[in-house]
Every structure is written in structure tokens, then in C-alpha cells.
Design an enzyme around this catalytic site. Structure first.
Site, PDB file in Angstrom:
ATOM      1  N   ASP A 147      29.789  34.365 102.521  1.00 39.51           N
ATOM      2  CA  ASP A 147      28.848  34.367 103.641  1.00 39.51           C
ATOM      3  C   ASP A 147      29.614  33.761 104.806  1.00 39.51           C
ATOM      4  OD1 ASP A 147      26.993  33.681 105.577  1.00 39.51           O
ATOM      5  OD2 ASP A 147      25.410  33.256 104.118  1.00 39.51           O
ATOM      6  N   TYR A 156      22.027  38.922 119.859  1.00 38.20           N
ATOM      7  CA  TYR A 156      23.127  39.818 119.477  1.00 38.20           C
ATOM      8  C   TYR A 156      24.145  39.898 120.613  1.00 38.20           C
ATOM      9  CZ  TYR A 156      25.487  44.021 117.683  1.00 38.20           C
ATOM     10  OH  TYR A 156      26.422  44.913 117.214  1.00 38.20           O
ATOM     11  N   LYS A 169      28.102  38.468 120.765  1.00 40.32           N
ATOM     12  CA  LYS A 169      29.257  39.341 121.023  1.00 40.32           C
ATOM     13  C   LYS A 169      29.973  38.927 122.323  1.00 40.32           C
ATOM     14  CE  LYS A 169      28.701  42.174 117.418  1.00 40.32           C
ATOM     15  NZ  LYS A 169      29.606  42.183 116.271  1.00 40.32           N
TER      16      LYS A 169
HETATM   17  N1  LIG Z   1      26.181  50.298 113.734  1.00 42.91           N
HETATM   18  C1  LIG Z   1      26.216  50.151 115.050  1.00 42.91           C
HETATM   19  O1  LIG Z   1      25.500  50.857 115.795  1.00 42.91           O
HETATM   20  C2  LIG Z   1      27.172  49.164 115.668  1.00 42.91           C
HETATM   21  C3  LIG Z   1      27.489  49.307 117.017  1.00 42.91           C
HETATM   22  C4  LIG Z   1      28.352  48.400 117.601  1.00 42.91           C
HETATM   23  C5  LIG Z   1      28.892  47.389 116.847  1.00 42.91           C
HETATM   24  N2  LIG Z   1      28.573  47.262 115.540  1.00 42.91           N
HETATM   25  C6  LIG Z   1      29.153  46.139 114.785  1.00 42.91           C
HETATM   26  O2  LIG Z   1      29.803  46.639 113.633  1.00 42.91           O
HETATM   27  C7  LIG Z   1      29.852  45.612 112.647  1.00 42.91           C
HETATM   28  C8  LIG Z   1      29.463  46.205 111.308  1.00 42.91           C
HETATM   29  O3  LIG Z   1      28.114  46.612 111.345  1.00 42.91           O
HETATM   30  P1  LIG Z   1      27.562  47.936 110.633  1.00 42.91           P
HETATM   31  O4  LIG Z   1      26.993  48.778 111.696  1.00 42.91           O
HETATM   32  O5  LIG Z   1      28.565  48.492 109.723  1.00 42.91           O
HETATM   33  O6  LIG Z   1      26.309  47.315 109.846  1.00 42.91           O
HETATM   34  P2  LIG Z   1      25.927  47.227 108.307  1.00 42.91           P
HETATM   35  O7  LIG Z   1      26.009  48.554 107.672  1.00 42.91           O
HETATM   36  O8  LIG Z   1      24.640  46.499 108.273  1.00 42.91           O
HETATM   37  O9  LIG Z   1      27.081  46.294 107.714  1.00 42.91           O
HETATM   38  C9  LIG Z   1      27.160  44.934 108.051  1.00 42.91           C
HETATM   39  C10 LIG Z   1      28.106  44.244 107.109  1.00 42.91           C
HETATM   40  O10 LIG Z   1      28.156  42.844 107.440  1.00 42.91           O
HETATM   41  C11 LIG Z   1      27.918  42.092 106.272  1.00 42.91           C
HETATM   42  N3  LIG Z   1      27.288  40.812 106.564  1.00 42.91           N
HETATM   43  C12 LIG Z   1      26.105  40.576 107.177  1.00 42.91           C
HETATM   44  N4  LIG Z   1      25.855  39.265 107.202  1.00 42.91           N
HETATM   45  C13 LIG Z   1      26.917  38.656 106.599  1.00 42.91           C
HETATM   46  C14 LIG Z   1      27.237  37.308 106.307  1.00 42.91           C
HETATM   47  N5  LIG Z   1      26.431  36.295 106.642  1.00 42.91           N
HETATM   48  N6  LIG Z   1      28.407  37.052 105.670  1.00 42.91           N
HETATM   49  C15 LIG Z   1      29.218  38.068 105.309  1.00 42.91           C
HETATM   50  N7  LIG Z   1      28.973  39.348 105.559  1.00 42.91           N
HETATM   51  C16 LIG Z   1      27.823  39.642 106.193  1.00 42.91           C
HETATM   52  C17 LIG Z   1      27.036  42.973 105.393  1.00 42.91           C
HETATM   53  O11 LIG Z   1      27.214  42.652 104.016  1.00 42.91           O
HETATM   54  P3  LIG Z   1      26.241  41.753 103.123  1.00 42.91           P
HETATM   55  O12 LIG Z   1      24.852  42.011 103.571  1.00 42.91           O
HETATM   56  O13 LIG Z   1      26.575  42.237 101.745  1.00 42.91           O
HETATM   57  O14 LIG Z   1      26.710  40.346 103.347  1.00 42.91           O
HETATM   58  C18 LIG Z   1      27.653  44.339 105.662  1.00 42.91           C
HETATM   59  O15 LIG Z   1      28.766  44.550 104.834  1.00 42.91           O
HETATM   60  C19 LIG Z   1      28.933  44.500 113.137  1.00 42.91           C
HETATM   61  O16 LIG Z   1      29.715  43.443 113.663  1.00 42.91           O
HETATM   62  C20 LIG Z   1      28.134  45.148 114.242  1.00 42.91           C
HETATM   63  O17 LIG Z   1      27.724  44.225 115.212  1.00 42.91           O
HETATM   64  C21 LIG Z   1      27.724  48.130 114.924  1.00 42.91           C
END
Ligand SMILES: NC(=O)c1ccc[n+]([C@@H]2O[C@H](COP(=O)([O-])OP(=O)(O)OC[C@H]3O[C@@H](n4cnc5c(N)ncnc54)[C@H](OP(=O)(O)O)[C@@H]3O)[C@@H](O)[C@H]2O)c1
Length: 268
Positions: A60, A151, A155
Site C-alpha cells: 500500500d 485528485y 497530481k
Molecule cells: N484511467 C484514466 O482515465 C487516467 C487518466 C489519467 C491518469 N490516470 C492515472 O493512471 C494511474 C493508473 O490508474 P488506472 O487508470 O490504471 O486505474 P486503475 O485501473 O484503478 O488502477 C489503479 C492501480 O493503482 C493501485 N492502487 C490504488 N491504491 C493503491 C495503494 N494505496 N497502494 C498501492 N496501489 C494502489 C490499484 O491496485 P490495488 O487496488 O490492488 O492496490 C491499481 O493497480 C493513476 O495514477 C491515475 O491517476 C488515469
């Protein structure tokens, strides 16, 4: 990338998971971190089809000690760290006025402090290898996004941290990269926090129309290979950044309109 050691946080889903496969295809060894160990094991198995060595670490990132342990285990098994991808993140959807302050703290703890802890403990090893640290930011890290105050704040904080780190380490030979995906199909909106801190359980967007996580993953691999400083992945992201700099009040109105059109918009 062959035989390099890559740490990816948030590798159990979405962009982090896709990034694991993209680095595996390049022959890199990997340390996959997240809280969901079962999901990480499944990702590990798929990566191993590419004949790479993979370990999973339950971590975490909001807990400093677990981040120290992540780096220690990596060094114990692989002898160093070549690349750290600070990807783990959560989002939110609630107006600030209605929102429990704990939601904002939780987002700062994961999105900002999680990246800071991992970078802090990996830094000496990254410097030793003249490696890379990449943070996955967002267009919401360049322009404030309504109903995502925590959020965007997390960032923006990450932006300041990474920019300062890049300058501090200018002579050390490490690469500091910032990736700004646009809306990407993933689990992020299903588990985004509402005003009480509960997960919202559904996405307000049509996920099938969004950027695929593989596109972001390939861009992250390229960023590391070419030691690229930053990349905004969508046209709308680039326009948003420049509109906010050049015509900030037009930018505010355009973003308001955009968010007002979301399903169950908090502006309605
Ligand atoms: N999807 C979008 O539209 C988007 C756009 C811009 C930027 N992003 C960024 O991309 C990154 C990845 O997001 P995603 O879109 O792939 O979302 P996602 O599918 O929800 O994946 C998020 C990942 O972060 C992990 N996570 C969450 N809380 C955590 C914690 N406390 N400790 C360790 N791991 C944690 C989750 O794993 P567990 O729950 O197993 O811990 C999961 O593997 C993020 O930083 C997000 O801000 C996403």
C-alpha cells in the site's frame, strides 16, 4: 530493456497492468506492486510468458514502511533498480463543499505521498544505474478539474515534486519523466471515491470510447527508452494545457461545460 529491473506501482489493474506487459515484451524483469495480491499474481503469470523474472510485492503505497520494503525486496532479489514507474493512484468525484476532508487526505496519501516514498527509497539505486523515474500524472495535473479537487491537488503536488527532483538530479544522470494520459479505460472511475469516501461503483463515462491502457503503456516504455521528459497523450490534453495558460477564463468556462455534460454531473 533486456534484464533491466522495473518497479511498477499499481500493477494490478489498468495502466499499471498494461505497462507490466509492455515491459515484459521488452525482456525486462519486474517487481509488481499493489494491494491486491491475487490480481498481481495473475499479471505476473501473464508476464512470465515472455520469459522474464517477475516478483509481486503487496504494497500500500500510502504506508511509508511498505514502500521501503518494496525497494528493499527489489534490491535483495535483483541487486538494484533501473526504472521506477509511480503509477498507483485513485480518483474521486464530489464537489469540495460536500466532501469529507478525509477523501482529499486519502488521495494525497496515495497519489502524492506514495510516489514520494517510493522515489525516496529507490533514488540511490536509480542514481547508481543512471536509471529512470516516471510518474503517471493526468491532464488534471496540468489543469484543475472540478469535482476532483483532491485528485488535481495530488497530481499538481506530484508535478512540483518531480520538476524539482529533475533539476536536483540534473548532474546525476537519472531520467525524470512525466506522463499525462487522457481519459483511459480502466477501473479508476469505478473505485473513485465519492463525498463520503465510499467507492462510486460505476463510471460516468462510456469506457469503451476511451484511450486504451496499452496506448499509455507503450508510451511509458518509449519514454523510458528515449529518456523523454514529458508527454501529454491526447489532443484535448494539449489544448487544455495551453488554453489554461493563454486564455484562463475561457478555459474555466470550457471545463465547466465539459463536466456539466457528464452523466449525473455534480453541477446538475
Ligand atoms: N484511467 C484514466 O482515465 C487516467 C487518466 C489519467 C491518469 N490516470 C492515472 O493512471 C494511474 C493508473 O490508474 P488506472 O487508470 O490504471 O486505474 P486503475 O485501473 O484503478 O488502477 C489503479 C492501480 O493503482 C493501485 N492502487 C490504488 N491504491 C493503491 C495503494 N494505496 N497502494 C498501492 N496501489 C494502489 C490499484 O491496485 P490495488 O487496488 O490492488 O492496490 C491499481 O493497480 C493513476 O495514477 C491515475 O491517476 C488515469
Amino acid at each position: 530493456m533486456k534484464n533491466k529491473t522495473i518497479i511498477i506501482t499499481g500493477a494490478s489493474s489498468g495502466i499499471g497492468e498494461a505497462t507490466a506487459y509492455a515491459f515484459a515484451k521488452q525482456g525486462a524483469n519486474m517487481v509488481l506492486a499493489a494491494r491486491s495480491i491475487d490480481k498481481l499474481q495473475a499479471v505476473k503469470q501473464r508476464c512470465e510468458h515472455f520469459n522474464v523474472q517477475v516478483i509481486v510485492v503487496k504494497c500500500d503505497v500510502s504506508i511509508e514502511k511498505e514502500c521501503t520494503e518494496l525497494i528493499n525486496q527489489t534490491v535483495k532479489i535483483f541487486g538494484g533498480v533501473d526504472v521506477l514507474v509511480n503509477n498507483a493512484g485513485v480518483s474521486m468525484r464530489a464537489m469540495f463543499a460536500d466532501c469529507d476532508i478525509g477523501v482529499l487526505k486519502q488521495l494525497m496519501d496515495i497519489n502524492f505521498w506514495g510516489s514520494v516514498y517510493c522515489t525516496k527509497y529507490a533514488l540511490p539505486y536509480l542514481i547508481a544505474k543512471k536509471g529512470s523515474v516516471v510518474a503517471v500524472s493526468s491532464v488534471a495535473g496540468l489543469v484543475g478539474l472540478p469535482a476532483r479537487t483532491g485528485y488535481s491537488a495530488s497530481k499538481f503536488a506530484l508535478e512540483g515534486f518531480m520538476q524539482s527532483l529533475r533539476i536536483e538530479t540534473l548532474k546525476s544522470g537519472i531520467h525524470v519523466g512525466m506522463m499525462y494520459p487522457g481519459y483511459t479505460a480502466s477501473n479508476i472511475r469505478n473505485v473513485a471515491l465519492n463525498h463520503t469516501g465510499a467507492t462510486q461503483q460505476e463510471s460516468p463515462l462510456d469506457e469503451s470510447k476511451l484511450m486504451q491502457p496499452e496506448t499509455v503503456a507503450d508510451a511509458i516504455v518509449k519514454m523510458v527508452k528515449n529518456r523523454k521528459r514529458q508527454q501529454i497523450l491526447t489532443g484535448i490534453g494539449k489544448v487544455s494545457k495551453w488554453l489554461n495558460i493563454l486564455l484562463p477564463s475561457h478555459s474555466d468556462k470550457a471545463i465547466y461545460k465539459f463536466v456539466a455534460k457528464e452523466k449525473d454531473s455534480p453541477f446538475k
